[in-house]
Write a protein that holds these residues in place. Sequence first.
Motif, mmCIF file in Angstrom:
data_model
loop_
_atom_site.group_PDB
_atom_site.id
_atom_site.type_symbol
_atom_site.label_atom_id
_atom_site.label_comp_id
_atom_site.label_asym_id
_atom_site.label_seq_id
_atom_site.Cartn_x
_atom_site.Cartn_y
_atom_site.Cartn_z
ATOM 1 N N ALA A 190 0.845 -1.207 0.000
ATOM 2 C CA ALA A 190 0.000 0.000 0.000
ATOM 3 C C ALA A 190 0.878 1.253 0.000
ATOM 4 N N ILE A 191 1.971 1.222 0.772
ATOM 5 C CA ILE A 191 2.889 2.371 0.797
ATOM 6 C C ILE A 191 3.460 2.587 -0.602
ATOM 7 N N HIS A 192 3.908 1.497 -1.205
ATOM 8 C CA HIS A 192 4.482 1.594 -2.553
ATOM 9 C C HIS A 192 3.449 2.146 -3.544
ATOM 10 N N GLU A 193 2.235 1.601 -3.460
ATOM 11 C CA GLU A 193 1.216 2.004 -4.437
ATOM 12 C C GLU A 193 0.767 3.451 -4.270
ATOM 13 N N GLN A 194 0.889 3.971 -3.055
ATOM 14 C CA GLN A 194 0.517 5.383 -2.844
ATOM 15 C C GLN A 194 1.718 6.314 -3.018
ATOM 16 N N SER A 195 2.853 5.775 -3.434
ATOM 17 C CA SER A 195 4.065 6.590 -3.544
ATOM 18 C C SER A 195 4.302 6.986 -5.005
ATOM 19 N N ARG B 82 6.601 6.181 -6.653
ATOM 20 C CA ARG B 82 7.301 5.055 -7.299
ATOM 21 C C ARG B 82 6.337 3.963 -7.757
ATOM 22 N N ALA B 83 5.036 4.238 -7.654
ATOM 23 C CA ALA B 83 4.028 3.186 -7.870
ATOM 24 C C ALA B 83 4.179 2.457 -9.211
ATOM 25 N N ASP B 84 4.641 3.160 -10.242
ATOM 26 C CA ASP B 84 4.737 2.472 -11.535
ATOM 27 C C ASP B 84 6.088 1.780 -11.731
ATOM 28 N N LYS B 85 6.919 1.812 -10.681
ATOM 29 C CA LYS B 85 8.209 1.099 -10.753
ATOM 30 C C LYS B 85 8.105 -0.203 -9.939
ATOM 31 N N ALA B 86 9.227 -0.918 -9.872
ATOM 32 C CA ALA B 86 9.185 -2.254 -9.260
ATOM 33 C C ALA B 86 8.958 -2.213 -7.742
ATOM 34 N N PHE B 87 8.245 -3.230 -7.260
ATOM 35 C CA PHE B 87 8.163 -3.509 -5.825
ATOM 36 C C PHE B 87 8.765 -4.898 -5.666
ATOM 37 N N ASP C 292 15.652 -0.847 -8.566
ATOM 38 C CA ASP C 292 16.097 0.530 -8.842
ATOM 39 C C ASP C 292 14.925 1.404 -9.322
ATOM 40 N N GLY C 293 14.781 2.534 -8.691
ATOM 41 C CA GLY C 293 13.666 3.441 -9.036
ATOM 42 C C GLY C 293 12.396 3.117 -8.258
ATOM 43 N N GLY C 294 12.348 1.931 -7.693
ATOM 44 C CA GLY C 294 11.138 1.486 -7.001
ATOM 45 C C GLY C 294 11.366 1.256 -5.512
ATOM 46 N N THR C 295 10.725 0.195 -4.991
ATOM 47 C CA THR C 295 10.740 -0.072 -3.550
ATOM 48 C C THR C 295 11.296 -1.465 -3.294
#
Length: 339
Positions: free
Chosen positions: A45-50, A52-57, A97-100
Amino acid sequence: MDNQIIGASHGLAQTMEQVSIVAPSDLTVLIRGETGSGKEVVARAIHEQSPRADKAFIRVNCGAISPQLIDSELFGHEKGSFTGAAGVKLGWFERADGGTLFLDEIGELSLAAQTRLLRVLQEGTLNRVGGEHEINVNVRIIAATHRNLADMVNVKLFREDLWYRINVFPIYLPALKERKQDITALANHFSKRAAKKLGLPFIPITANQIRMLQAYNWPGNVRELQVVMERAAILGQGKQLNIEASLGPTFKGTAPLTAPTSSENNKELNSIDNNISIEPLEKTIVSSINNALKVTNGKISGEGGAASLLNINPNTLRSKMRKYQITIKYYPSDIQEGH
Ligand SMILES: Nc1ncnc2c1ncn2[C@@H]1O[C@H](COP(=O)(O)OP(=O)(O)OP(=O)(O)O)[C@@H](O)[C@H]1O
């Protein structure tokens, strides 16, 4: 439906408020919560609301890393850098890289692995194993643990400098037993999901069944509830949710939520701690047989019969039923009550 966070505006309201505060930043987050309480759900959820959402998790289970391979896992390796390194391999940091990068169960990392991790967190650059160039990485770190890392720092099982670096924005995820108001919505959510997966009609949970679920301690948290609901759907075969049978073996092993009186304590149940209780063996045998007969609707032998569920010979089951005076005549009507 799958990404839905149940209880976001109830039992998890405070947690989700913290999620929305921290998500837009690049701050490192440490999620603390019991096993199965939904730490990965919160991290996503943190990643998706950040931003960076369109980058890798990328999720890494820190408990499953072999100490010999830690450098290669973290930083990747160049072709031929060691025996078995057939091609270039990207490590977690480069993949994220670029994501979470979600470091799940960070408390399980060996001290050697903690040292390596600290280095890349401090420097923001890495060298692949066998590589000559420094590589810059831009990764947002979310870590999670069911352990008390502060205690681990005190006994030198966790590096203090790493602890400061990851404990920047702590989020506490309450255990399911601390947010029983979410049980109904979670149970219906999992029941719906199980029905879809099994091709069965969705059956909403009854008030009686909710009381039963709320009386339980849930040591395995939301994950355990998910399993119980799936089992209840399979056992009920689209006609009912067979909660009692599904919860049966687990439920019988639950300590009472209120402390037993001393007479109860001596006669019925010896409560050792919150999750362990001991009953007289005969009582356990009788309730196992009763549960098996309920699940099989009174069928004793053959495929799907109570004897095969209990993993004993049908004649042994019949003799135990005689010994403990267990009859089957009331099961069909009992089962229709939908408990
Ligand atoms: N609030 C919630 N709403 C919907 N599903 C949830 C919720 N919390 C947890 N789940 C589901 O419960 C299961 C366990 O959750 P999750 O894997 O996030 O727990 P965890 O704390 O990371 O577990 P572990 O400690 O084993 O790493 C998952 O299938 C997840 O989808």
